[in-house]
Scaffold this motif. Structure first.
Motif, short mmCIF file in Angstrom:
data_model
loop_
_atom_site.label_atom_id
_atom_site.label_comp_id
_atom_site.label_asym_id
_atom_site.label_seq_id
_atom_site.Cartn_x
_atom_site.Cartn_y
_atom_site.Cartn_z
N ILE A 116 42.58 56.85 17.67
CA ILE A 116 41.83 55.75 17.06
C ILE A 116 41.32 54.86 18.19
O ILE A 116 42.12 54.40 19.03
CB ILE A 116 42.72 54.88 16.15
CG1 ILE A 116 43.44 55.73 15.09
CG2 ILE A 116 41.91 53.75 15.53
CD1 ILE A 116 42.63 56.10 13.90
N LEU A 178 41.71 52.41 7.77
CA LEU A 178 42.93 52.92 8.41
C LEU A 178 43.96 53.38 7.38
O LEU A 178 44.68 54.35 7.61
CB LEU A 178 43.53 51.84 9.32
CG LEU A 178 42.74 51.58 10.60
CD1 LEU A 178 43.18 50.28 11.26
CD2 LEU A 178 42.91 52.74 11.59
N SER A 191 49.86 59.38 16.79
CA SER A 191 48.59 58.66 16.84
C SER A 191 48.52 57.82 18.11
O SER A 191 49.48 57.13 18.46
CB SER A 191 48.45 57.77 15.60
OG SER A 191 47.15 57.25 15.53
N PHE A 193 46.30 54.83 19.85
CA PHE A 193 45.37 53.80 19.43
C PHE A 193 44.98 52.93 20.62
O PHE A 193 45.82 52.57 21.45
CB PHE A 193 46.06 52.92 18.37
CG PHE A 193 45.30 51.66 18.03
CD1 PHE A 193 44.50 51.61 16.90
CD2 PHE A 193 45.37 50.54 18.84
CE1 PHE A 193 43.79 50.46 16.59
CE2 PHE A 193 44.67 49.38 18.54
CZ PHE A 193 43.87 49.35 17.41
N LEU A 200 44.72 46.35 15.93
CA LEU A 200 46.05 46.91 16.13
C LEU A 200 47.01 46.44 15.05
O LEU A 200 47.81 47.22 14.52
CB LEU A 200 46.59 46.52 17.52
CG LEU A 200 48.05 46.93 17.75
CD1 LEU A 200 48.24 48.44 17.64
CD2 LEU A 200 48.54 46.44 19.11
N ALA A 203 46.34 48.42 12.13
CA ALA A 203 46.79 49.80 12.31
C ALA A 203 48.30 49.91 12.12
O ALA A 203 48.79 50.84 11.48
CB ALA A 203 46.39 50.31 13.69
N LEU A 217 53.18 55.76 16.51
CA LEU A 217 51.89 55.10 16.77
C LEU A 217 51.99 54.51 18.17
O LEU A 217 52.69 53.53 18.40
CB LEU A 217 51.63 54.00 15.74
CG LEU A 217 50.37 53.16 15.95
CD1 LEU A 217 49.10 54.00 15.80
CD2 LEU A 217 50.32 51.98 14.97
N TYR A 219 50.15 52.73 21.39
CA TYR A 219 48.94 51.93 21.46
C TYR A 219 48.77 51.19 22.77
O TYR A 219 49.71 50.96 23.52
CB TYR A 219 48.89 50.92 20.32
CG TYR A 219 50.20 50.21 20.07
CD1 TYR A 219 50.60 49.16 20.86
CD2 TYR A 219 51.03 50.62 19.03
CE1 TYR A 219 51.80 48.52 20.62
CE2 TYR A 219 52.23 49.99 18.78
CZ TYR A 219 52.60 48.93 19.58
OH TYR A 219 53.79 48.31 19.34
#
Ligand code: FES
Length: 326
Positions: A116, A178, A191, A193, A200, A203, A217, A219
């Motif tokens: 993402i 999302l 994922s 990001f 964020l 997300a 996730l 990020y």
């Protein structure tokens, strides 16, 4: 006070405008071996803002190439001055940079990956797309932009991912949903990001809402993207009559350290938490721009990451530096 930070001299080889307000910089260190670096790596660049030395951190674009390090910088009017400095550089300019480093851990053994990117957040994601496509992984990239004309690296990404690149351009009425994207992913998907702080937050909520474990996730965000405008604020030091002004182009960490308050730091990107200091009182509002603290910790306002987070008004902090302990 930083643990390890080795600066190396380098030259700006060339620049290339990718989209309105987004410029790519090719920077070659004097001693350059084109060694591979981990996905999500960034370099620090020494910049000068209002005559003072500062550091800015930029994600490397794509995997290692033989000609130097590529970064892309969005000219941000709301920035603290780093992008203005970078944009006035011409090829041949001398720079000091650090070697690539990454705090983004990627588990390459998953079956499914979801990338993402929001706006300029595409810079670290491009290298991840290259690496995953090369491994033949099942990967889809959702790229949220205002318009295709403002999207950097669209052609490169289309070449790497084909129809596994999904562009969500708001001017085409295709906003990134999302909740729907994450709900459609199989369990076990990893994922990656990178986007602004508000995105964020959305997300994280969507990821948890879809029943995925938060550690899946991974990020990055940009330290300049807060929820409040970047403006001057004041910091009072507990137990003293010292009050410091944090101008919009400098971080609280830099001002504290420049005035002799030894605040430890490492990443300067709001990721490691080393620069966190205690907040005693808030007369205004804190704009937490780190990705280190949880939502709950941010709401409690008990600590602040001095490298990226800012405030409106005046906050009182305790740096734990005692005059009688010096
Ligand atoms: S230095 Fe790493 S979060 Fe501030």
């Amino acid at each position: 006070m930083r643990f390890i930070e080795t600066w190396i001299p380098a030259t700006l080889v060339s620049t290339r405008d990718l989209a309105p307000g987004i410029r790519e910089f090719l920077i070659r260190p004097d001693q350059f071996d084109a060694a591979a670096y981990p996905v999500g790596s960034h370099i620090n660049v020494s910049v000068t803002i209002d005559g003072l030395p500062e550091t800015r951190s930029y994600s490397l674009v794509g995997e290692a190439i033989s000609t130097g390090f590529k970064i892309a910088v969005r000219r941000a009017d709301d920035s603290r001055g780093g992008s203005r400095y970078m944009w006035q550089l011409a090829p041949g300019a001398r720079l000091d940079i650090t070697q690539p480093a990454s705090l983004l851990a990627v588990d390459w053994s998953r079956e499914n990956y979801c990338l993402i990117a929001g706006g300029i957040g595409i810079t670290p994601i491009l290298g991840a797309a290259q690496a995953l496509a090369r491994r033949g992984a099942d990967v889809t990239l959702h790229y949220a932009v205002r318009s295709r004309g403002e999207a950097a690296y669209l052609d490169d990404l289309a070449g790497i991912l084909g129809d596994r690149l999904v562009v969500h351009a708001s001017d085409e009425g295709k906003r990134l949903d999302l909740d729907a994207v994450f709900a459609s992913l199989p369990q076990g998907t990893l994922s990656l990001f990178c986007g602004p702080m508000r995105m964020l937050d959305a997300a994280r909520h969507a990821w948890i809402g879809a029943g995925h474990p938060l550690p899946d996730l991974r990020y990055e965000t940009f330290g300049s993207s807060g929820t409040l405008p970047t403006e001057t604020f004041r910091v009072r030091l507990k137990g003293s009559d010292v009050e410091l002004e944090i101008p919009r182009e400098r971080s609280m960490l830099d001002v504290l350290n420049a005035s002799g308050h030894d605040v430890m730091y490492d990443c300067k990107r709001g990721e490691c938490g080393l620069c966190a200091i205690d907040v005693v009182e808030v007369d205004g509002e804190i704009d937490h721009r780190d990705v280190f603290f949880s939502d709950h910790q941010k709401q409690s306002n008990q600590k602040i990451c001095a490298c990226v987070s800012r405030a409106r008004g005046t906050i009182t902090v305790d740096t734990l530096l005692r005059a009688d302990a010096i």
